[in-house]
Structures are given as structure tokens and as C-alpha cells.
Write a protein that holds these residues in place. Structure first.
Motif, PDB file in Angstrom:
ATOM      1  N   SER A  29      46.066  33.167  43.236  1.00 19.24           N
ATOM      2  CA  SER A  29      45.955  34.197  42.205  1.00 19.24           C
ATOM      3  C   SER A  29      44.711  34.030  41.338  1.00 19.24           C
ATOM      4  N   SER A  30      44.051  32.896  41.431  1.00 19.06           N
ATOM      5  CA  SER A  30      42.855  32.685  40.621  1.00 19.06           C
ATOM      6  C   SER A  30      41.575  33.106  41.324  1.00 19.06           C
ATOM      7  N   TYR A  31      41.680  33.540  42.576  1.00 19.31           N
ATOM      8  CA  TYR A  31      40.507  33.941  43.351  1.00 19.31           C
ATOM      9  C   TYR A  31      40.411  35.449  43.475  1.00 19.31           C
ATOM     10  N   GLN A  32      39.215  35.939  43.335  1.00 20.08           N
ATOM     11  CA  GLN A  32      38.938  37.287  43.830  1.00 20.08           C
ATOM     12  C   GLN A  32      39.050  37.228  45.342  1.00 20.08           C
ATOM     13  N   MET A  33      39.661  38.254  45.917  1.00 23.73           N
ATOM     14  CA  MET A  33      39.821  38.298  47.371  1.00 23.73           C
ATOM     15  C   MET A  33      39.079  39.501  47.926  1.00 23.73           C
ATOM     16  N   GLY A  34      38.550  39.350  49.105  1.00 27.18           N
ATOM     17  CA  GLY A  34      37.790  40.452  49.668  1.00 27.18           C
ATOM     18  C   GLY A  34      37.749  40.423  51.177  1.00 27.18           C
ATOM     19  N   TRP A  35      37.130  41.448  51.709  1.00 24.13           N
ATOM     20  CA  TRP A  35      36.920  41.572  53.143  1.00 24.13           C
ATOM     21  C   TRP A  35      35.453  41.903  53.392  1.00 24.13           C
ATOM     22  N   PHE A  36      34.928  41.266  54.414  1.00 21.40           N
ATOM     23  CA  PHE A  36      33.604  41.575  54.939  1.00 21.40           C
ATOM     24  C   PHE A  36      33.765  41.888  56.428  1.00 21.40           C
ATOM     25  N   ARG A  37      32.757  42.462  57.016  1.00 17.60           N
ATOM     26  CA  ARG A  37      32.802  42.709  58.448  1.00 17.60           C
ATOM     27  C   ARG A  37      31.423  42.514  59.053  1.00 17.60           C
ATOM     28  N   ASP A  43      24.138  42.460  60.504  1.00 18.40           N
ATOM     29  CA  ASP A  43      24.461  41.483  59.469  1.00 18.40           C
ATOM     30  C   ASP A  43      25.874  41.709  58.959  1.00 18.40           C
ATOM     31  N   ARG A  44      26.447  40.655  58.402  1.00 16.63           N
ATOM     32  CA  ARG A  44      27.756  40.796  57.775  1.00 16.63           C
ATOM     33  C   ARG A  44      27.617  41.664  56.526  1.00 16.63           C
ATOM     34  N   GLU A  45      28.559  42.570  56.338  1.00 14.94           N
ATOM     35  CA  GLU A  45      28.494  43.467  55.196  1.00 14.94           C
ATOM     36  C   GLU A  45      29.788  43.461  54.408  1.00 14.94           C
ATOM     37  N   PHE A  46      29.665  43.771  53.141  1.00 14.53           N
ATOM     38  CA  PHE A  46      30.804  43.840  52.243  1.00 14.53           C
ATOM     39  C   PHE A  46      31.641  45.075  52.556  1.00 14.53           C
ATOM     40  N   VAL A  47      32.970  44.897  52.552  1.00 10.44           N
ATOM     41  CA  VAL A  47      33.884  46.010  52.791  1.00 10.44           C
ATOM     42  C   VAL A  47      34.660  46.355  51.517  1.00 10.44           C
ATOM     43  N   ALA A  48      35.361  45.371  50.962  1.00 14.66           N
ATOM     44  CA  ALA A  48      36.206  45.639  49.806  1.00 14.66           C
ATOM     45  C   ALA A  48      36.558  44.342  49.107  1.00 14.66           C
ATOM     46  N   ALA A  49      36.912  44.467  47.830  1.00 17.75           N
ATOM     47  CA  ALA A  49      37.348  43.304  47.062  1.00 17.75           C
ATOM     48  C   ALA A  49      38.357  43.743  46.017  1.00 17.75           C
ATOM     49  N   VAL A  50      39.185  42.793  45.616  1.00 16.17           N
ATOM     50  CA  VAL A  50      40.198  43.057  44.591  1.00 16.17           C
ATOM     51  C   VAL A  50      40.185  41.907  43.607  1.00 16.17           C
ATOM     52  N   SER A  51      40.320  42.247  42.344  1.00 15.91           N
ATOM     53  CA  SER A  51      40.271  41.227  41.301  1.00 15.91           C
ATOM     54  C   SER A  51      41.538  40.382  41.332  1.00 15.91           C
ATOM     55  N   THR A  52      41.525  39.341  40.517  1.00 14.71           N
ATOM     56  CA  THR A  52      42.625  38.386  40.555  1.00 14.71           C
ATOM     57  C   THR A  52      43.968  39.008  40.188  1.00 14.71           C
ATOM     58  N   ARG A  53      43.966  39.961  39.287  1.00  8.59           N
ATOM     59  CA  ARG A  53      45.220  40.546  38.835  1.00  8.59           C
ATOM     60  C   ARG A  53      45.452  41.932  39.399  1.00  8.59           C
ATOM     61  N   THR A  54      44.743  42.249  40.477  1.00  7.24           N
ATOM     62  CA  THR A  54      44.887  43.510  41.236  1.00  7.24           C
ATOM     63  C   THR A  54      44.517  44.741  40.456  1.00  7.24           C
ATOM     64  N   ALA A 100      34.299  33.222  41.713  1.00 13.07           N
ATOM     65  CA  ALA A 100      33.491  33.934  40.733  1.00 13.07           C
ATOM     66  C   ALA A 100      34.188  35.242  40.349  1.00 13.07           C
ATOM     67  N   ASN A 101      33.677  35.910  39.359  1.00 13.51           N
ATOM     68  CA  ASN A 101      34.279  37.189  38.956  1.00 13.51           C
ATOM     69  C   ASN A 101      33.594  38.359  39.649  1.00 13.51           C
ATOM     70  N   TYR A 102      32.975  38.091  40.783  1.00 12.71           N
ATOM     71  CA  TYR A 102      32.389  39.130  41.612  1.00 12.71           C
ATOM     72  C   TYR A 102      32.479  38.658  43.057  1.00 12.71           C
ATOM     73  N   MET A 103      32.279  39.600  43.978  1.00 16.28           N
ATOM     74  CA  MET A 103      32.396  39.275  45.401  1.00 16.28           C
ATOM     75  C   MET A 103      31.078  39.572  46.105  1.00 16.28           C
ATOM     76  N   ARG A 104      30.384  38.530  46.479  1.00 17.03           N
ATOM     77  CA  ARG A 104      29.187  38.616  47.304  1.00 17.03           C
ATOM     78  C   ARG A 104      29.265  37.492  48.314  1.00 17.03           C
ATOM     79  N   GLN A 105      28.541  37.625  49.385  1.00 21.04           N
ATOM     80  CA  GLN A 105      28.597  36.572  50.395  1.00 21.04           C
ATOM     81  C   GLN A 105      28.221  35.225  49.778  1.00 21.04           C
ATOM     82  N   SER A 106      27.272  35.248  48.868  1.00 25.24           N
ATOM     83  CA  SER A 106      26.815  33.996  48.259  1.00 25.24           C
ATOM     84  C   SER A 106      27.842  33.376  47.329  1.00 25.24           C
TER      85      SER A 106
END
Length: 121
Positions: A29-37, A43-54, A100-106
Motif C-alpha cells: 500500500s505504500s507503493y505507487q503501482m503501474g503498468w508499462f509495456r 522501447d518500453r512505454e508507460f501505460v498506467a499508474a495508480v497512487s497509493t490510496r487509489t 516515489a510519488n510518481y511513476m517513471r521507468q527511472s
């Protein structure tokens, strides 16, 4: 933290598919979760992300309005509902966890193993 993605498969254009990513560990619950493809040869690209508390979700431009990300903190699981699939959605999909409070590959701390989605025309 270990991430296990599932739900990929072969579908036809216009179909729907739901991916799941279940995590081990107590800190889900403390992690931002996301999907890449990553499509073949791209190259791998960002698809979607959701914050810790949805409460906040983010989407890549190519999937906005068709894909929905959600999470269930009680089940340590993040989902990606994919509707109106297109052949260009064909890729290996990876779930990701970021402290982190954002979702990037880095910023990704943990990656799942990937699940293949193939959309035929």
C-alpha cells in the motif's frame, strides 16, 4: 517485494482483457503501482499508474479511455482492465512498483516478470 503478473493472452481486436499483478511483502500500500509495456522492436512505454490510496490514476495517451487501472490494497493486487483492444496494443506488459510519488521507468523499484498480450486484427 516480488511482483507476479498474469492475465495475458491472445485476443481479437475489440475484445477485453484484464491483467493482474499480485505482490508479496507487507509494503504494497505504500507503493505507487503501474503498468508499462514493450512491443517488439520498441522501447518500453508507460501505460498506467495508480497512487497509493487509489485516488489518482494516470494513463498514457494511447490507452486513455480504453484502459482502467485499479488496485486492491487488501489483496496486494493491481489490475489493468483493457477494453477495445487494438493490434497496436500487442506487447509484453510489465507491472511496476515505485516508492516515489510518481511513476517513471527511472523511479521503479520493482518489476514484474511480464505477461504477453497479443491482439489479432
Amino acid at each position: 517485494v516480488q511482483l507476479q503478473a498474469s492475465g495475458g493472452g491472445l485476443v481479437q481486436a475489440g475484445d477485453s482483457l484484464r491483467l493482474s499483478c499480485t505482490t508479496s511483502g507487507r509494503a504494497f500500500s505504500s507503493y505507487q503501482m503501474g503498468w508499462f509495456r514493450q512491443a517488439p522492436g520498441k522501447d518500453r512505454e508507460f501505460v498506467a499508474a495508480v497512487s497509493t490510496r487509489t485516488t489518482i490514476t494516470y494513463y498514457g495517451d494511447s490507452v486513455k479511455g480504453r484502459f482502467t487501472i485499479s488496485r486492491d490494497n487488501a489483496k496486494n493486487t493491481v489490475y489493468l482492465q483493457m477494453n477495445r483492444l487494438k493490434p497496436e496494443d500487442t506487447a509484453v506488459y510489465y507491472c511496476a512498483a515505485s516508492g516515489a510519488n510518481y511513476m517513471r521507468q527511472s523511479s521503479v523499484d520493482y518489476w514484474g516478470q511480464g505477461t504477453l498480450v497479443t491482439v489479432s486484427s
